[in-house]
Design a protein around this motif. Structure first.
Motif, PDB file in Angstrom:
ATOM      1  N   CYS A 305     113.502  71.540 -44.911  1.00 19.02           N
ATOM      2  CA  CYS A 305     114.406  72.368 -45.727  1.00 19.02           C
ATOM      3  C   CYS A 305     115.374  71.530 -46.557  1.00 19.02           C
ATOM      4  O   CYS A 305     116.289  72.087 -47.177  1.00 19.02           O
ATOM      5  CB  CYS A 305     115.195  73.305 -44.835  1.00 19.02           C
ATOM      6  SG  CYS A 305     114.188  74.478 -43.919  1.00 19.02           S
ATOM      7  N   SER A 306     115.220  70.194 -46.539  1.00 20.49           N
ATOM      8  CA  SER A 306     116.139  69.294 -47.251  1.00 20.49           C
ATOM      9  C   SER A 306     117.565  69.503 -46.778  1.00 20.49           C
ATOM     10  O   SER A 306     118.508  69.582 -47.576  1.00 20.49           O
ATOM     11  CB  SER A 306     116.045  69.500 -48.771  1.00 20.49           C
ATOM     12  OG  SER A 306     114.748  69.229 -49.231  1.00 20.49           O
ATOM     13  N   ASN A 307     117.724  69.589 -45.468  1.00 21.77           N
ATOM     14  CA  ASN A 307     119.037  69.810 -44.867  1.00 21.77           C
ATOM     15  C   ASN A 307     119.512  68.533 -44.190  1.00 21.77           C
ATOM     16  O   ASN A 307     118.707  67.721 -43.734  1.00 21.77           O
ATOM     17  CB  ASN A 307     118.968  70.954 -43.855  1.00 21.77           C
ATOM     18  CG  ASN A 307     120.310  71.322 -43.291  1.00 21.77           C
ATOM     19  OD1 ASN A 307     120.655  70.918 -42.189  1.00 21.77           O
ATOM     20  ND2 ASN A 307     121.087  72.091 -44.042  1.00 21.77           N
ATOM     21  N   ALA A 308     120.826  68.370 -44.096  1.00 23.05           N
ATOM     22  CA  ALA A 308     121.395  67.141 -43.546  1.00 23.05           C
ATOM     23  C   ALA A 308     121.254  67.054 -42.031  1.00 23.05           C
ATOM     24  O   ALA A 308     121.475  65.986 -41.458  1.00 23.05           O
ATOM     25  CB  ALA A 308     122.869  67.034 -43.942  1.00 23.05           C
ATOM     26  N   GLY A 309     120.934  68.161 -41.346  1.00 23.90           N
ATOM     27  CA  GLY A 309     120.674  68.094 -39.912  1.00 23.90           C
ATOM     28  C   GLY A 309     121.808  68.611 -39.062  1.00 23.90           C
ATOM     29  O   GLY A 309     122.856  69.067 -39.548  1.00 23.90           O
ATOM     30  N   THR A 349     119.062  74.869 -53.563  1.00 21.52           N
ATOM     31  CA  THR A 349     118.854  73.553 -52.950  1.00 21.52           C
ATOM     32  C   THR A 349     118.350  72.555 -53.976  1.00 21.52           C
ATOM     33  O   THR A 349     118.829  71.410 -54.032  1.00 21.52           O
ATOM     34  CB  THR A 349     117.845  73.676 -51.784  1.00 21.52           C
ATOM     35  OG1 THR A 349     118.360  74.608 -50.820  1.00 21.52           O
ATOM     36  CG2 THR A 349     117.637  72.329 -51.115  1.00 21.52           C
ATOM     37  N   ILE A 350     117.404  72.968 -54.801  1.00 18.56           N
ATOM     38  CA  ILE A 350     116.889  72.070 -55.843  1.00 18.56           C
ATOM     39  C   ILE A 350     118.008  71.702 -56.819  1.00 18.56           C
ATOM     40  O   ILE A 350     118.133  70.536 -57.233  1.00 18.56           O
ATOM     41  CB  ILE A 350     115.714  72.747 -56.586  1.00 18.56           C
ATOM     42  CG1 ILE A 350     114.513  72.899 -55.657  1.00 18.56           C
ATOM     43  CG2 ILE A 350     115.328  71.937 -57.827  1.00 18.56           C
ATOM     44  CD1 ILE A 350     113.391  73.717 -56.237  1.00 18.56           C
ATOM     45  N   LYS A 351     118.812  72.676 -57.184  1.00 21.40           N
ATOM     46  CA  LYS A 351     119.936  72.418 -58.097  1.00 21.40           C
ATOM     47  C   LYS A 351     120.880  71.373 -57.508  1.00 21.40           C
ATOM     48  O   LYS A 351     121.345  70.456 -58.221  1.00 21.40           O
ATOM     49  CB  LYS A 351     120.670  73.722 -58.377  1.00 21.40           C
ATOM     50  CG  LYS A 351     121.843  73.597 -59.328  1.00 21.40           C
ATOM     51  CD  LYS A 351     122.524  74.950 -59.552  1.00 21.40           C
ATOM     52  CE  LYS A 351     123.722  74.815 -60.458  1.00 21.40           C
ATOM     53  NZ  LYS A 351     124.404  76.136 -60.666  1.00 21.40           N
ATOM     54  N   THR A 375     127.702  70.470 -49.029  1.00 20.60           N
ATOM     55  CA  THR A 375     126.622  71.463 -49.156  1.00 20.60           C
ATOM     56  C   THR A 375     125.654  71.448 -47.984  1.00 20.60           C
ATOM     57  O   THR A 375     124.957  72.437 -47.747  1.00 20.60           O
ATOM     58  CB  THR A 375     125.812  71.209 -50.437  1.00 20.60           C
ATOM     59  OG1 THR A 375     125.211  69.903 -50.382  1.00 20.60           O
ATOM     60  CG2 THR A 375     126.711  71.301 -51.666  1.00 20.60           C
ATOM     61  N   GLY A 376     125.574  70.342 -47.259  1.00 22.20           N
ATOM     62  CA  GLY A 376     124.579  70.221 -46.204  1.00 22.20           C
ATOM     63  C   GLY A 376     123.192  69.931 -46.725  1.00 22.20           C
ATOM     64  O   GLY A 376     122.223  69.942 -45.957  1.00 22.20           O
ATOM     65  N   VAL A 377     123.044  69.648 -48.008  1.00 22.81           N
ATOM     66  CA  VAL A 377     121.737  69.375 -48.615  1.00 22.81           C
ATOM     67  C   VAL A 377     121.524  67.869 -48.666  1.00 22.81           C
ATOM     68  O   VAL A 377     122.344  67.135 -49.238  1.00 22.81           O
ATOM     69  CB  VAL A 377     121.645  69.968 -50.037  1.00 22.81           C
ATOM     70  CG1 VAL A 377     120.341  69.558 -50.707  1.00 22.81           C
ATOM     71  CG2 VAL A 377     121.767  71.480 -49.972  1.00 22.81           C
ATOM     72  N   LYS A 378     120.441  67.418 -48.052  1.00 27.09           N
ATOM     73  CA  LYS A 378     120.103  65.993 -48.032  1.00 27.09           C
ATOM     74  C   LYS A 378     118.595  65.876 -47.982  1.00 27.09           C
ATOM     75  O   LYS A 378     117.968  66.147 -46.963  1.00 27.09           O
ATOM     76  CB  LYS A 378     120.755  65.308 -46.828  1.00 27.09           C
ATOM     77  CG  LYS A 378     120.682  63.786 -46.871  1.00 27.09           C
ATOM     78  CD  LYS A 378     121.488  63.187 -45.730  1.00 27.09           C
ATOM     79  CE  LYS A 378     121.511  61.668 -45.807  1.00 27.09           C
ATOM     80  NZ  LYS A 378     122.305  61.076 -44.692  1.00 27.09           N
ATOM     81  N   ASP A 379     118.012  65.477 -49.105  1.00 28.98           N
ATOM     82  CA  ASP A 379     116.564  65.451 -49.246  1.00 28.98           C
ATOM     83  C   ASP A 379     116.027  64.039 -49.024  1.00 28.98           C
ATOM     84  O   ASP A 379     116.516  63.081 -49.631  1.00 28.98           O
ATOM     85  CB  ASP A 379     116.171  65.940 -50.642  1.00 28.98           C
ATOM     86  CG  ASP A 379     114.681  66.086 -50.798  1.00 28.98           C
ATOM     87  OD1 ASP A 379     114.151  67.150 -50.426  1.00 28.98           O
ATOM     88  OD2 ASP A 379     114.043  65.121 -51.267  1.00 28.98           O
ATOM     89  N   LYS A 380     115.018  63.919 -48.157  1.00 32.97           N
ATOM     90  CA  LYS A 380     114.520  62.604 -47.776  1.00 32.97           C
ATOM     91  C   LYS A 380     113.849  61.887 -48.947  1.00 32.97           C
ATOM     92  O   LYS A 380     114.001  60.678 -49.113  1.00 32.97           O
ATOM     93  CB  LYS A 380     113.535  62.742 -46.617  1.00 32.97           C
ATOM     94  CG  LYS A 380     113.260  61.449 -45.883  1.00 32.97           C
ATOM     95  CD  LYS A 380     112.656  61.714 -44.528  1.00 32.97           C
ATOM     96  CE  LYS A 380     112.564  60.417 -43.717  1.00 32.97           C
ATOM     97  NZ  LYS A 380     112.079  60.664 -42.339  1.00 32.97           N
ATOM     98  N   THR A 381     113.109  62.620 -49.753  1.00 32.42           N
ATOM     99  CA  THR A 381     112.463  62.006 -50.914  1.00 32.42           C
ATOM    100  C   THR A 381     113.504  61.610 -51.951  1.00 32.42           C
ATOM    101  O   THR A 381     113.443  60.512 -52.536  1.00 32.42           O
ATOM    102  CB  THR A 381     111.442  62.975 -51.537  1.00 32.42           C
ATOM    103  OG1 THR A 381     110.482  63.349 -50.545  1.00 32.42           O
ATOM    104  CG2 THR A 381     110.727  62.325 -52.714  1.00 32.42           C
ATOM    105  N   ALA A 382     114.479  62.479 -52.176  1.00 39.13           N
ATOM    106  CA  ALA A 382     115.516  62.182 -53.171  1.00 39.13           C
ATOM    107  C   ALA A 382     116.344  60.974 -52.762  1.00 39.13           C
ATOM    108  O   ALA A 382     116.778  60.190 -53.623  1.00 39.13           O
ATOM    109  CB  ALA A 382     116.413  63.404 -53.378  1.00 39.13           C
ATOM    110  N   ILE A 383     116.585  60.795 -51.456  1.00 39.04           N
ATOM    111  CA  ILE A 383     117.378  59.655 -50.978  1.00 39.04           C
ATOM    112  C   ILE A 383     116.740  58.334 -51.412  1.00 39.04           C
ATOM    113  O   ILE A 383     117.444  57.363 -51.734  1.00 39.04           O
ATOM    114  CB  ILE A 383     117.501  59.720 -49.438  1.00 39.04           C
ATOM    115  CG1 ILE A 383     118.418  60.873 -49.029  1.00 39.04           C
ATOM    116  CG2 ILE A 383     118.040  58.415 -48.876  1.00 39.04           C
ATOM    117  CD1 ILE A 383     119.839  60.741 -49.497  1.00 39.04           C
ATOM    118  N   HIS A 384     115.411  58.294 -51.422  1.00 35.18           N
ATOM    119  CA  HIS A 384     114.708  57.082 -51.864  1.00 35.18           C
ATOM    120  C   HIS A 384     115.140  56.694 -53.279  1.00 35.18           C
ATOM    121  O   HIS A 384     115.394  55.510 -53.560  1.00 35.18           O
ATOM    122  CB  HIS A 384     113.200  57.337 -51.804  1.00 35.18           C
ATOM    123  CG  HIS A 384     112.365  56.267 -52.435  1.00 35.18           C
ATOM    124  ND1 HIS A 384     112.091  55.067 -51.821  1.00 35.18           N
ATOM    125  CD2 HIS A 384     111.750  56.212 -53.656  1.00 35.18           C
ATOM    126  CE1 HIS A 384     111.345  54.329 -52.609  1.00 35.18           C
ATOM    127  NE2 HIS A 384     111.122  54.995 -53.732  1.00 35.18           N
TER     128      HIS A 384
END
Length: 981
Positions: A305-309, A349-351, A375-384
């Motif tokens: 869900c691209s959530n920070a956990g 989330t995408i925004k 926001t609690g949004v943290k995407d693993k692919t985006a972090i790269h």
């Protein structure tokens, strides 16, 4: 085999060559993928795996292709998402009368005619009242020959009423035109898929996607792999609970689940139709698959869900609840943790992810982290990409702002100072930001180059390349399609917390006392493994799911006042009541069920707040529980999306890993398990296309091998349930059958009044068990509900009782008889346990096997009866030792408690008992008022605890710093001494 003298044994090379040839024939091939982050992995694509379901006779007969509208919910296709949410074009688009007119195909959104002459436009094919129906719009034809929608309301019509399809009407009328179509009703005739199908049937299946990190070792040394499995949700739960129906897709020690999901989503987003052979229709069909849900443990769901956990301020994957500790201690903030918050959406989330990437182009890591925190949004692919962008931005800003030789010429002008100079710097930073954003859009370069020249994706960030692909999967919303998974959330979450809260104050004496009591429990009717109570208390901090299932169902009976406080005991009650309802296999009335479930969830959370108000504030798995109500409404009973079968299937993967050469695990394991799927398919009688284009299957002896080989069935995880037939009995072996007279068979229950039932000269054999209507194995001393009639003309009543004996006559004409001792059920529940009480009535019934309804569990009321302990000898292996251990000896057997925490047949028990004995009651009348009280306490204790934690952390840092300084001085001194010597 050669050593045993077997003739014509092929070489190992020949065996492998033949296996490779068969793999090629079946068409199952592991495909190589490279993720956006550059990791390589191999995948067995689900479209290829699910294609074999159609041509496997062990699977095909159980596939349900249409949603079913019913009041009793037990399968995915009967629940809210499948019935109410899935778009019409994502359901199977056609229907045909396969027996009488298999080539006359009716498609949705095409004109059709009924047998009564009326015209309709089918919009969806459904099952209603166990028969196939069509939901359609009525249409009329005017004098000019044009058609109009007569009524915008959908009506349900049995499919047997359909007579002419669109092609038939096209021949009759030549052209078909509609005049009054609304923008929301787009009819394209003929249906686009009809042209593609070329007279082949067309269906759509939906799948369940599962991912988790799994160790590739059997030892304690963790060898991390990320695995992806899928299951066909158009199969019934009885099948999906078997390992045979789990499909392995991919594994990788390098690629994350997000990266592997990108390869899998090629099938989910594809609009192409896959041909395969339907062994039921005996013809080739087309189908495609769509994603339905994403069950997983909490960390994996956070990634999906691209959530920070769970440690984030805004920790929930499905809603925006949470906040800082101070915010959670406010009245509103604390109460919000007990409720479902504002739903998250993929679009938002995408925004947020795009905002983080854009912000990263400024090179300020703290700003990006603040967005993630807020926001609690943290995407693993985006972090790269974010990490690269921050580094690049900092380097470019250093070069253009501070390196005098190459920086912007305007900054070399010393006369520009103050706000004007800062404005130039800010302008340069924004220029760098735009350059880096344009650069990241072109990454990865190879993928960007493959985009079409006129593609809109050339100017934007792309799912899969820059952020989580699951946020852009058609028909799948990871925020709301990642349900509350009961293995990790309930058993390994709530139950685990409660067990620790209870036993953390126990000493060795109390451990042993609980173990003695627990070992004395009856497990008949619980479908549990044999109890090892001493193991549970000896390793109480290392238990797994099956152990918590035992505790959830049995602990309440043994936690007397000497082992826990009243608050903890009440919490065990609430936990057991909720657990029994969560494990329902079917739901007869969804509205009543959800209302009861909401009360039980509220009670559990409120009682946790009584025991420890901060637990709600800290434990994410408690907050997840309120979401289960909506999850069950959308997907069906929670057992449908439990991941236990996937966790069990990890053993198969682990063996493949251990037995591989460990050089290319992703490739080798995928190939090995693809070959296993090929073998499973062929030995099950599955069909495949040969080189001539004909569909064939293995020979009869190969097809019969699986059916007759129990060992192979066990290894493939396939269970044949057809051998259990309600009303049948199991006789003991011939040499153990000892026929006796009727009076001897009844023993102390015999009376002159009962002699006429079986005392007619027949001999009776005591049987091992009888199969109930619910397919339970019921033995002597089993508690059951059964049908009974006082007289021939009296109505049938359902009675609880305990089986005394299962008897079969030695005469071929005699019928089996089940002797059951009646028990009366109390009109009010036991005050302490809130469970119905059973008391012996003294009556007995002689019933036929088919009158036994279902099995249930009852526990002796040891506390009321003041049961004592006794010493018995301990067996070690097969040897009887002189060592002793204690067991409970029941003082009398007249008072038992119906175990309302039992998972097995929990739904049947509640349907049978009076509503007043089972209806849940709220623990607090004013929940909000109590929550405000707890929040007020936290506002006092919370800051104190945080200050203590901070002081402790500072002391630890100072100690570590002092230690490092001492080590540095020692090293310098040693260096000095070495130099002087």
């Amino acid at each position: 085999m050669r050593e045993c003298g077997t003739p014509n044994v092929p070489s190992f090379f020949a065996l492998r060559k033949k296996q490779a040839s068969l793999m090629c024939d079946v068409g199952l091939k592991s495909r190589h993928h490279v993720s956006a982050l550059g990791n390589h992995f191999h995948m067995n694509h689900p479209i290829d795996l699910i294609a074999m379901d159609w041509s496997n006779p062990f699977v095909r007969e159980f596939i349900h292709v249409y949603p079913e509208i019913t009041t009793t919910i037990s399968e995915f296709w009967q629940a809210g998402k499948y019935v109410d949410e899935v778009e019409l074009d994502d359901l199977s688009p056609m229907w045909a009368d396969w027996k009488n007119a298999p080539d006359q195909h009716f498609f949705i959104k095409e004109l059709a005619q009924l047998k009564n002459g009326q015209y309709v436009v089918p919009m969806r094919w459904i099952v209603y009242q166990k028969a196939e129906h069509v939901e359609a719009l009525y249409a009329t034809r005017d004098q000019a020959g044009n058609f109009l929608i007569a009524d915008p309301e959908l009506v349900q019509i049995p499919v047997k009423e359909l007579k002419y399809n669109y092609l038939d009407l096209q021949v009759q009328f030549g052209s078909i035109n509609f005049l009054n179509l609304s923008p929301s009703l787009a009819l394209e005739m003929p249906h686009p898929v009809r042209k593609i199908a070329n007279n082949r049937p067309v269906f759509v299946l939906r799948i369940m996607l599962w991912a988790d990190d799994v160790s590739g070792n059997r030892s304690k040394q963790y060898n991390a792999h990320m695995n992806l499995y899928v299951a066909n949700v158009n199969l019934p739960h009885q099948k999906l609970a078997q390992e045979y129906f789990v499909r392995f897709c991919s594994t990788s020690p390098h690629a994350s689940s997000s990266e592997q999901f990108e390869g899998l989503c090629e099938d989910l987003n594809s609009e192409s139709w896959r041909p395969t052979y339907d062994c039921a229709l005996k013809r080739e069909i087309l189908f495609k698959i769509r994603g339905h849900l994403l069950p997983a443990d909490n960390p994996q769901q956070a990634e999906s869900c691209s959530n920070a956990g769970v440690n984030a301020n805004f920790w929930c994957c499905a809603d925006t609840s949470g906040g800082t500790d101070k915010e959670r201690e406010t009245d509103d903030g604390y109460h919000a943790l007990f409720e479902v918050g504002i739903p998250r959406t993929p679009e938002e989330t995408i925004k947020t992810i795009k905002q983080q990437i854009w912000t990263a182009c400024l090179g300020v890591k703290e700003t990006v982290e603040k967005i993630q925190t807020d926001t609690g949004v943290k995407d693993k692919t985006a972090i790269h990409w974010i990490d690269q962008l921050i580094e690049k931005a900092r380097q470019m800003q250093h070069d253009r702002l501070f390196t005098e030789a190459i920086r912007d010429p305007r900054l070399n002008n010393r006369s520009i100072k103050g706000p004007n100079r800062e404005a130039i710097k800010m302008q340069i930073k924004h220029e760098i930001q735009k350059e880096l954003y344009d650069w990241v859009i072109t990454q990865p370069e190879d993928r960007f180059e493959r985009l079409a020249n006129n593609s809109s994706e050339q100017a934007e960030l792309r799912a899969g390349d820059h952020y989580n692909i699951l946020l852009r999967v058609h028909g799948l919303d990871p925020h709301h399609d990642s349900p509350c998974e009961i293995l990790h959330t309930v058993l390994l979450g709530v139950d685990k917390y409660l067990w620790h809260e209870t036993n953390k104050v126990w000493d060795k004496k109390k451990d042993d006392l609980f173990g003695i009591r627990l070992q004395s429990s009856s497990i008949d009717g619980l479908t549990l493994y044999p109890l090892r109570a001493q193991y549970l208390v000896q390793y109480k901090n290392s238990l797994v799911g099956k152990h918590f299932k035992i505790l959830q169902q049995l602990a309440i009976f043994h936690l007397h006042d000497d082992l826990c406080t009243k608050a903890v005991f009440d919490l065990w009650k609430a936990n057991g009541e909720l657990g029994a309802m969560i494990w329902y296999p079917e739901i007869k009335d969804m509205d009543i069920y959800l209302a009861d479930l909401e009360i039980l969830v509220n009670n559990l959370l409120d009682l946790w707040a009584v025991v420890d108000p901060s637990r709600i504030q800290k434990k994410y798995k408690l907050h997840v529980l309120p979401h289960i109500k909506e999850d069950i409404h959308r997907f069906g009973p929670a057992v449908l999306f439990s991941t236990e079968v996937f966790e069990c299937w990890n053993t198969v993967f682990r063996l493949c890993s251990v037995l591989s050469n460990h050089q290319a695990p992703s490739h080798d394991i995928a190939v090995a398990l693809a070959d296993m799927e090929r073998f499973k398919h062929q030995v099950s009688g599955g069909w495949w296309k040969n080189k001539n284009g004909d569909y064939i299957q293995a020979g009869e002896k190969i097809r019969n091998f699986l059916v007759g080989n129990k060992e192979l069935q066990r290894r493939l995880g396939w269970v044949d349930t057809t051998n259990l037939k309600p009303g049948t009995i199991k006789l003991p072996p011939k040499d153990k059958q000892h026929p006796v007279a009727w009076s001897a068979a009844l023993a102390h229950l015999w009376t002159a009044e009962t002699d006429h039932i079986g005392g007619n000269g027949q001999k009776w054999v005591e049987c091992k068990y009888v199969i109930s209507r619910s397919f339970d194995v019921c033995k002597a001393k089993s508690w059951v509900f059964f049908n009974s009639k006082e007289s021939e003309n009296s109505p049938i009543s359902i009675i609880a009782g305990r089986i005394f004996k299962v008897l079969a006559s030695d005469s071929a004409m005699g019928l089996p008889i089940i002797i059951i001792e009646h028990s009366d059920i109390s009109k009010t529940n036991d005050m302490r346990l809130n469970m119905p009480v059973l008391s012996r009535s003294g009556r007995i019934s002689f019933v036929e096997p088919q009158d036994v309804l279902f099995l249930f569990n009852a526990q002796h009321d040891c506390q009321t009866s003041c049961c004592s302990t006794t010493e018995v000898s301990v067996k070690q292996g097969r040897d009887q030792t002189t060592r002793k251990h204690h067991l409970i000896t029941h003082a009398e057997d007249t008072r038992y408690i119906i175990n309302m925490h039992a998972l097995h047949n929990a739904n049947l028990i509640r349907e049978t008992l009076p509503r007043e004995l089972t209806a849940p009651k709220p623990y607090f009348a004013d929940r909000r008022g109590k929550h405000d009280e707890f929040a007020a306490k936290l506002r006092v204790t919370g800051p104190t605890k945080r200050a203590e934690t901070q002081a402790k952390a500072q002391a630890t840092r100072a100690k570590n710093k002092k230690g490092k300084e001492a080590q540095r001085l020692q090293a310098e001194e040693a260096t000095t001494q070495a130099g002087s010597s």
